[in-house]
Design a protein around this motif. Sequence first.
Motif, short mmCIF file in Angstrom:
data_model
loop_
_atom_site.label_atom_id
_atom_site.label_comp_id
_atom_site.label_asym_id
_atom_site.label_seq_id
_atom_site.Cartn_x
_atom_site.Cartn_y
_atom_site.Cartn_z
N LYS A 38 47.38 65.27 48.01
CA LYS A 38 48.13 65.54 49.23
C LYS A 38 49.60 65.76 48.86
CE LYS A 38 46.41 64.82 53.61
NZ LYS A 38 45.88 63.83 54.55
N TYR A 40 53.31 65.58 50.67
CA TYR A 40 54.08 65.28 51.88
C TYR A 40 55.50 65.82 51.74
CZ TYR A 40 50.39 61.95 53.01
OH TYR A 40 49.18 61.37 53.29
N VAL A 68 51.49 68.27 54.11
CA VAL A 68 51.78 67.64 55.40
C VAL A 68 53.29 67.56 55.57
CG1 VAL A 68 51.48 65.57 56.83
CG2 VAL A 68 49.70 66.20 55.21
N VAL A 70 56.05 65.91 57.35
CA VAL A 70 56.21 64.69 58.16
C VAL A 70 57.46 64.83 59.01
CG1 VAL A 70 56.43 62.18 58.06
CG2 VAL A 70 55.09 63.37 56.32
N SER A 71 57.27 64.95 60.32
CA SER A 71 58.44 65.07 61.19
C SER A 71 58.39 64.08 62.35
CB SER A 71 58.58 66.51 61.69
OG SER A 71 57.37 66.97 62.25
N SER A 72 57.25 63.92 62.99
CA SER A 72 57.19 63.00 64.12
C SER A 72 56.97 61.56 63.67
CB SER A 72 56.06 63.43 65.06
OG SER A 72 54.81 63.12 64.48
N ASP A 74 54.62 59.59 64.68
CA ASP A 74 53.19 59.39 64.43
C ASP A 74 52.81 59.84 63.02
OD1 ASP A 74 52.68 58.23 66.80
OD2 ASP A 74 51.74 59.99 67.75
N GLU A 75 53.36 60.99 62.63
CA GLU A 75 53.08 61.52 61.28
C GLU A 75 53.63 60.57 60.21
OE1 GLU A 75 53.09 66.31 62.28
OE2 GLU A 75 54.96 65.27 61.92
N ARG A 76 54.77 59.97 60.52
CA ARG A 76 55.40 59.04 59.59
C ARG A 76 54.53 57.78 59.42
NH1 ARG A 76 60.10 59.72 57.25
NH2 ARG A 76 60.89 57.94 56.14
N THR A 78 51.28 57.58 59.87
CA THR A 78 50.08 57.97 59.10
C THR A 78 50.41 58.09 57.62
OG1 THR A 78 49.46 59.26 61.03
CG2 THR A 78 48.17 59.63 59.06
N PHE A 79 51.58 58.67 57.33
CA PHE A 79 52.04 58.84 55.94
C PHE A 79 52.18 57.47 55.25
CE2 PHE A 79 56.28 58.59 53.76
CZ PHE A 79 55.93 59.19 52.57
N GLU A 82 48.69 55.94 54.73
CA GLU A 82 47.88 56.59 53.70
C GLU A 82 48.35 56.28 52.28
OE1 GLU A 82 47.08 60.77 54.33
OE2 GLU A 82 46.31 60.35 56.34
#
Lengths: 100, 28
Positions: A38, A40, A68, A70-72, A74-76, A78-79, A82
């Motif tokens: 992946k 990021y 991926v 990462v901006s929002s 939620d994405e942060r 998840t990052f 993971e």
Amino acid sequence: KLIGILDLANIGYRNIDARALITGFQFLQAYYPERLAKFYILSMPWFFVSAWKMISLFLEKATLEKVVIVSSQDERKTFIKEIGEETLPEEYGGRAKLIA
Amino acid sequence: LKAKKIYLQVPSKNGQPVLIIQANKHFP
């Protein structure tokens, strides 16, 4: 397989070299396929968005699916989840020390 | 890739190494 994190927080408009990035990505996907788990991209500035759109045209679908941005919030989350807080350095929301 | 700092954190939660590239004025 490895996980790549690209932190663009300190990049400037003058530093963007789309051609170099395309060459770099093409080299890696041709000679080291399936080595990337992946990728990021953190803190992507607005002026990098159009450059990224152009770069992505030259990348394979399989590579793009691993990227991926990462901006929002939620994405942060998840990052962080993971990678794992134990591994992720403090400046990226984890608990690890950044040691070269 | 002439980035300011490149780090390798080993291992991640699922055992994969993590390569961190911090871009700066020398990037890429």
